[in-house]
Motif scaffolding. Sequence first.
Motif, PDB file in Angstrom:
ATOM      1  N   PHE A   1       0.810  -1.222   0.000  1.00  0.00           N
ATOM      2  CA  PHE A   1       0.000   0.000   0.000  1.00  0.00           C
ATOM      3  C   PHE A   1       0.844   1.273   0.000  1.00  0.00           C
ATOM      4  CE2 PHE A   1       0.964  -0.581   4.431  1.00  0.00           C
ATOM      5  CZ  PHE A   1       1.046   0.704   4.952  1.00  0.00           C
ATOM      6  N   ASP A   2       2.114   1.181   0.439  1.00  0.00           N
ATOM      7  CA  ASP A   2       2.929   2.385   0.571  1.00  0.00           C
ATOM      8  C   ASP A   2       4.081   2.451  -0.429  1.00  0.00           C
ATOM      9  OD1 ASP A   2       4.355   0.295   1.615  1.00  0.00           O
ATOM     10  OD2 ASP A   2       5.113   1.395   3.359  1.00  0.00           O
ATOM     11  N   GLU A   3       4.024   1.623  -1.470  1.00  0.00           N
ATOM     12  CA  GLU A   3       5.114   1.608  -2.443  1.00  0.00           C
ATOM     13  C   GLU A   3       4.592   1.769  -3.857  1.00  0.00           C
ATOM     14  OE1 GLU A   3       7.073  -2.178  -2.090  1.00  0.00           O
ATOM     15  OE2 GLU A   3       5.580  -3.214  -3.291  1.00  0.00           O
ATOM     16  N   ILE A   4       5.517   2.005  -4.788  1.00  0.00           N
ATOM     17  CA  ILE A   4       5.213   2.113  -6.210  1.00  0.00           C
ATOM     18  C   ILE A   4       6.149   1.173  -6.957  1.00  0.00           C
ATOM     19  CG2 ILE A   4       5.168   3.643  -8.229  1.00  0.00           C
ATOM     20  CD1 ILE A   4       4.800   5.982  -6.241  1.00  0.00           C
ATOM     21  N   ARG A   5       5.625   0.447  -7.905  1.00  0.00           N
ATOM     22  CA  ARG A   5       6.468  -0.434  -8.723  1.00  0.00           C
ATOM     23  C   ARG A   5       6.354  -0.030 -10.189  1.00  0.00           C
ATOM     24  NH1 ARG A   5       5.854  -6.519  -6.366  1.00  0.00           N
ATOM     25  NH2 ARG A   5       6.012  -5.984  -4.141  1.00  0.00           N
ATOM     26  N   LEU A   6       7.426  -0.335 -10.907  1.00  0.00           N
ATOM     27  CA  LEU A   6       7.515   0.024 -12.326  1.00  0.00           C
ATOM     28  C   LEU A   6       7.872  -1.207 -13.144  1.00  0.00           C
ATOM     29  CD1 LEU A   6       7.798   2.108 -14.676  1.00  0.00           C
ATOM     30  CD2 LEU A   6      10.190   2.413 -13.954  1.00  0.00           C
TER      31      LEU A   6
END
Length: 264
Positions: free
Chosen positions: A220-225
Amino acid sequence: MTGPTVRIRTHEMWTLLEHVDLVGLLRDALLGTDARRGNLTALDAGRLAFHDESTGQCGELPAGDLRALCMAGLAALAARLLLTDAVITAGIVGPRRSTQWQLGVISRCVPNVSHVAVFSADRTEEPAVDPTVLHRLELDGIGLSVAASVADAVLGATLVVALGRTGEQIGYDQLARGSLMVDTAGQRPADELREGVAERLSAGDLAILLSNHVNRRVDFDEIRLVELTDSELLRELETALAHRLVGTAMRLGIGILDKNGATS
């Protein structure tokens, strides 16, 4: 061995999409369990010739649509593999033609999507979304908004798909926490975005996750690419997709059949 050639146009590819498990096909191709028979060669007028030497099966397809459909399917596969089962809001940015395929695939292949925002920099007099694509979104209960900018399209989205040049780069601070961005544009995203995300993945990494049955959902607190830039692997996936589309077209009688043989 050379057999009849089926010539598939854009509207026929949309028909074929209803008869092909796109995400399943790409998953099997990444895992190496799908027979990747045949080869693709470029023709003039933006078309590709497909030929399966083992069966003599031949076809012609629009190159841009084949690439766009393949990328849309990979983005859907990444979303299904990496996002949680929560409700998804999507932001799609890129050339109008590519966004139509992504919208069409999202409505068919990504569960729990409640709303999609779309931005196309190259739109002129055409509507932002084709009527048939809009109708499918409405049938699936997916809301749609046409954004005035890249920033507006990605605002709050948990799934962001960048499909091509828009004149604006997506910045890390524009992405919501708990989101997944899939870059199919083939151009390097902003450095601060690449450096800020929790993890960067390629199509090859997706294959590893699939083969190892690893659960790597976005927290919920991260971003992935996910960056889809491996040209050799993408060509293999396009070939697998062309093989399935041509075979399905011949089986269902879709497209223009030339019994005189393949185009040289």
